[in-house]
Enzyme design. Structure first.
Site, PDB file in Angstrom:
ATOM      1  N   SER A   1      -0.891  57.590  31.557  1.00 57.58           N
ATOM      2  CA  SER A   1      -0.593  58.495  32.666  1.00 57.58           C
ATOM      3  C   SER A   1      -1.873  59.194  33.113  1.00 57.58           C
ATOM      4  CB  SER A   1       0.438  59.543  32.233  1.00 57.58           C
ATOM      5  OG  SER A   1       1.610  58.930  31.744  1.00 57.58           O
TER       6      SER A   1
ATOM      7  N   GLN B   1       4.259  60.237  39.662  1.00 54.01           N
ATOM      8  CA  GLN B   1       3.204  60.014  38.672  1.00 54.01           C
ATOM      9  C   GLN B   1       2.371  58.808  39.060  1.00 54.01           C
ATOM     10  OE1 GLN B   1       3.106  58.230  34.310  1.00 54.01           O
ATOM     11  NE2 GLN B   1       3.793  60.379  34.190  1.00 54.01           N
TER      12      GLN B   1
ATOM     13  N   ASP C   1       8.604  61.444  31.596  1.00 54.26           N
ATOM     14  CA  ASP C   1       7.420  60.618  31.362  1.00 54.26           C
ATOM     15  C   ASP C   1       7.749  59.292  30.664  1.00 54.26           C
ATOM     16  OD1 ASP C   1       4.641  60.163  31.520  1.00 54.26           O
ATOM     17  OD2 ASP C   1       4.319  60.901  29.487  1.00 54.26           O
TER      18      ASP C   1
END
Length: 283
Positions: free
Chosen positions: A226, A276, A202
Site C-alpha cells: 500500500s 487506495q 485494507d
C-alpha cells in the site's frame, strides 16, 4: 453474547506516560513478515480521535505509508493538533517505530450537523450466510500461505466473486464485492467501530487490480504494498456486524494500481468510502 473481539486491545491505544498526545498499543499477532497497514490505519484513527471532543466524529483520514512496519517493534502515534474550529477539528498523526515515521496522515473531525442527503445504492449481491467463509476456503487449500492468511485477520471475510488466493478469476473483471465482520464484539464506542472499519478496509481493496489482470496473491514473485489510503466515514456503523465492501479499480500504470471502494451496512446504507493506490510489481 459474542466474545470480545481480539482486535480490541490492538485498536484501543493508550497514552504514553509523560508524553503529550502520544499513544501506543500492541501489534497484531505476527502472521505477516511486516506490519499490516490496516492495523496502523485503525490505531492512528483512534489516537487522533482521543485528542478531540467526543461529539466530534472522524469523517476523513488521508494517510501515506512511508516505510514497512516491523511487527516486533511497538508503534507510537504522535498527534499534532492543527486546528479546532466551531464545528471541525484537524489532526496530524504520525506512526513511529524507533523514532522513524512509518505512516503519516491527517484526520478531520466534525460535530453532527443536518444537511443534504443522497448515496449511491448498493449492488444486488447474495447475503453473507449464502457464501463460504474465506477461512473455510483457505483451510481446504494445500498451500503454505493458506493457513497463515486464514487465521491472522481477526475478521470473517466472504467473497461474492471467486477468492483470489491461489486461483485466478477467469472473467478478469476490475470489480468485486466482499462481506466482512470482526471476529467477536466491540464495545459501543463509535470511535472503535470507525477504526475497525479502517482496519478491515485494507484487506481486499487492491484485489480488483489483481482480478483485472488474472493474478492471485500466490503469484510467484508478486510484490504488493500500500502506498496511500484515504477514507471517508459517512454514517455510523458497527464493524462487528456484517458490512459489504464493494471495490473497483479504474486504473493501473507505472507499477501502481488504484482502487476505490464503497462500504455498506447490512441495511444497505452507504457508511464509508475508501481509495487506495498500491505498488504492484511482477518479476
Amino acid at each position: 453474547m459474542s466474545e470480545p473481539s481480539p482486535l480490541l486491545p490492538v485498536l484501543d491505544v493508550h497514552p504514553v506516560p509523560g508524553a503529550a498526545d502520544v499513544f501506543t498499543a500492541p501489534n497484531l499477532p505476527h502472521w505477516r513478515p511486516r506490519l499490516f497497514g490496516g492495523q496502523v490505519l485503525g490505531q492512528a484513527t483512534v489516537a487522533a480521535s482521543r485528542t478531540v471532543p467526543a461529539e466530534r466524529a472522524v469523517h476523513s483520514l488521508h494517510a501515506y505509508f512511508l516505510r514497512p512496519g516491523d511487527p516486533e517493534v511497538p508503534v507510537r502515534f504522535a498527534v499534532e493538533r492543527l486546528r479546532d474550529g466551531r464545528s471541525f477539528s484537524a489532526r496530524r498523526v504520525q506512526a513511529l517505530q524507533d523514532g522513524v515515521p512509518i505512516l503519516s496522515g491527517i484526520a478531520s473531525f466534525q460535530e453532527a450537523a443536518p444537511g443534504l442527503e443522497h448515496a449511491e445504492p448498493a449492488p444486488e449481491v447474495p447475503e453473507p450466510e449464502e457464501l463460504t467463509s474465506d477461512v473455510e476456503l483457505l483451510d481446504a487449500l494445500e498451500h503454505p500461505m493458506a493457513r497463515q492468511l486464514g487465521r491472522g485477520r481477526l475478521t470473517d471475510v466472504r467473497h461474492v466473486e471467486p477468492a483470489l488466493y491461489v486461483t485466478a478469476d477467469g472473467q478478469r473483471r476490475a470489480h468485486q464485492a466482499v462481506w466482512m465482520r470482526l471476529d467477536g464484539a466491540l464495545p459501543e464506542d463509535p470511535v472503535l467501530h470507525r477504526a475497525a472499519l479502517a482496519y478491515a478496509s485494507d484487506f481486499t481493496v487492491l484485489e480488483p487490480v489483481l482480478r483485472r489482470h488474472g493474478l492471485v496473491w500466490a503469484t510467484p514473485g508478486l510484490s504488493v504494498a500500500s502506498l496511500d489510503h484515504a477514507m471517508w466515514w459517512h454514517r455510523p456503523a458497527r464493524a462487528d456486524e456484517w458490512f459489504l465492501y464493494v471495490a473497483q479499480s479504474p486504473n493501473a500504470t507505472g507499477a501502481r494500481g488504484l482502487s476505490t471502494a464503497r462500504v455498506y451496512d447490512r441495511q444497505r446504507r452507504l457508511v464509508a468510502s475508501v481509495a487506495q493506490e498500491g505498488m504492484l510489481r511482477l518479476p
